[in-house]
Design a protein around this motif. Structure first.
Motif, mmCIF file in Angstrom:
data_model
loop_
_atom_site.group_PDB
_atom_site.id
_atom_site.type_symbol
_atom_site.label_atom_id
_atom_site.label_comp_id
_atom_site.label_asym_id
_atom_site.label_seq_id
_atom_site.Cartn_x
_atom_site.Cartn_y
_atom_site.Cartn_z
ATOM 1 N N ALA A 202 31.200 4.949 71.171
ATOM 2 C CA ALA A 202 30.154 5.511 72.028
ATOM 3 C C ALA A 202 29.450 4.387 72.769
ATOM 4 O O ALA A 202 29.299 3.275 72.259
ATOM 5 C CB ALA A 202 29.146 6.302 71.204
ATOM 6 N N GLU A 203 29.013 4.699 73.996
ATOM 7 C CA GLU A 203 28.271 3.742 74.810
ATOM 8 C C GLU A 203 27.062 4.429 75.415
ATOM 9 O O GLU A 203 27.156 5.563 75.888
ATOM 10 C CB GLU A 203 29.153 3.186 75.938
ATOM 11 C CG GLU A 203 30.347 2.380 75.464
ATOM 12 C CD GLU A 203 31.227 1.919 76.622
ATOM 13 O OE1 GLU A 203 30.954 2.355 77.781
ATOM 14 O OE2 GLU A 203 32.160 1.131 76.390
ATOM 15 N N ASN A 204 25.926 3.737 75.407
ATOM 16 C CA ASN A 204 24.739 4.216 76.094
ATOM 17 C C ASN A 204 24.780 3.779 77.551
ATOM 18 O O ASN A 204 25.290 2.694 77.881
ATOM 19 C CB ASN A 204 23.467 3.662 75.442
ATOM 20 C CG ASN A 204 23.018 4.484 74.252
ATOM 21 O OD1 ASN A 204 23.092 5.711 74.271
ATOM 22 N ND2 ASN A 204 22.546 3.817 73.211
ATOM 23 N N HIS A 205 24.219 4.607 78.445
ATOM 24 C CA HIS A 205 24.132 4.219 79.844
ATOM 25 C C HIS A 205 22.963 3.262 80.057
ATOM 26 O O HIS A 205 22.955 2.466 80.980
ATOM 27 C CB HIS A 205 23.921 5.451 80.731
ATOM 28 C CG HIS A 205 24.970 6.496 80.515
ATOM 29 N ND1 HIS A 205 24.814 7.803 80.886
ATOM 30 C CD2 HIS A 205 26.206 6.426 79.960
ATOM 31 C CE1 HIS A 205 25.889 8.497 80.574
ATOM 32 N NE2 HIS A 205 26.744 7.689 79.995
ATOM 33 N N ALA A 206 21.952 3.373 79.223
ATOM 34 C CA ALA A 206 20.761 2.527 79.285
ATOM 35 C C ALA A 206 20.135 2.531 77.901
ATOM 36 O O ALA A 206 20.722 3.036 76.946
ATOM 37 C CB ALA A 206 19.785 3.061 80.338
#
Length: 246
Positions: A202-206
């Motif tokens: 998973a990756e956060n956009h900010a």
């Protein structure tokens, strides 16, 4: 081991008790669809119910063997068709929460090698989590693209994002931040992805909680694998730690 055995027993009883009412729902949808004009928009809603019930029935069959090792059967699958069906089956959930759900398969490979039944669980878990992460008026996009010898599935939402300390733990068994959550969906999704020779992260956009927050869950799988069956042993089932890209 006792806990897993108890879950297996509960799963079998749950599957047995749910199948009969599902059959009733399907029969009612079939009968009401026959009474409608061909041009009626409600007719398509009834067929969507039938397709979704059939999907749930397949999943319940898998649930009956929940206490057994995970058997993965690799066969060629038409990916655009599969993703279209899964996104369509989640439209009602998205609409009920005021969330827009879209699909981008312009760059998706036409055929991939995977276990269709188990992979449906993966996509369903990712889409459901993304929808639940959004506020009313939010957006979720499911996209697939080919990259050399692999392909990637991305499920993106514009929700509140994922706390940094949870990025490493969210795929662990029984870990959940949701009220009433079980912590099983994403852990099971990781099991399936790993057995397919892939990885999930998973990756956060900010920064989580900022106005530009949101997250993307990414699955990377090989384009093609030799058809056949593989099984995860009991010792391997316990290993559901997080795989992140190098």
């Amino acid at each position: 081991r006792e806990r897993l055995a108890a879950i297996g027993d509960m799963g079998r009883r749950l599957a047995h008790n749910i199948r009969n009412p599902l059959g009733g729902i399907r029969s009612m949808a079939e009968l009401s669809a026959l009474e409608l004009d061909e041009a009626s928009p409600v007719r398509e809603h009834q067929h969507r119910i039938i397709r979704t019930v059939d999907q749930f029935t397949r999943w319940l069959q898998d649930l009956l063997s929940v206490s057994n090792p995970l058997a993965v059967r690799i066969w060629p699958v038409e990916l655009p068709e599969l993703l279209s069906e899964l996104v369509d089956s989640h439209q009602a959930l998205a609409e009920s929460r005021g969330v827009s759900l879209s699909l981008d398969i312009d760059r998706a490979p036409r055929a991939v090698s995977l276990d269709r039944s188990h992979f449906e669980h993966v996509v369903s878990a990712l889409i459901t989590n993304a929808i639940q992460a959004c506020q009313r008026g939010g957006r979720v996009e499911v996209a697939a693209e080919e990259q050399a010898a692999v392909w990637r599935l991305r499920v993106t939402d514009d929700g509140t994002g994922i706390a940094p300390e949870h990025l490493q733990a969210m795929f662990a068994p029984y870990f959940t931040t949701k009220q009433g959550g079980t912590g099983i969906g994403l852990a099971q999704a990781k099991r399936v992805v790993v057995e397919h020779g892939g990885r999930i992260w998973a990756e956060n956009h900010a920064d989580a909680g900022s106005e530009a927050a949101g997250a993307t869950l990414i699955v990377e799988l090989p384009l093609h694998r030799k058809p056949g069956m593989a099984t995860i042993g009991q010792s391997e089932e316990a290993d559901c730690g997080q795989d992140t890209p190098a």
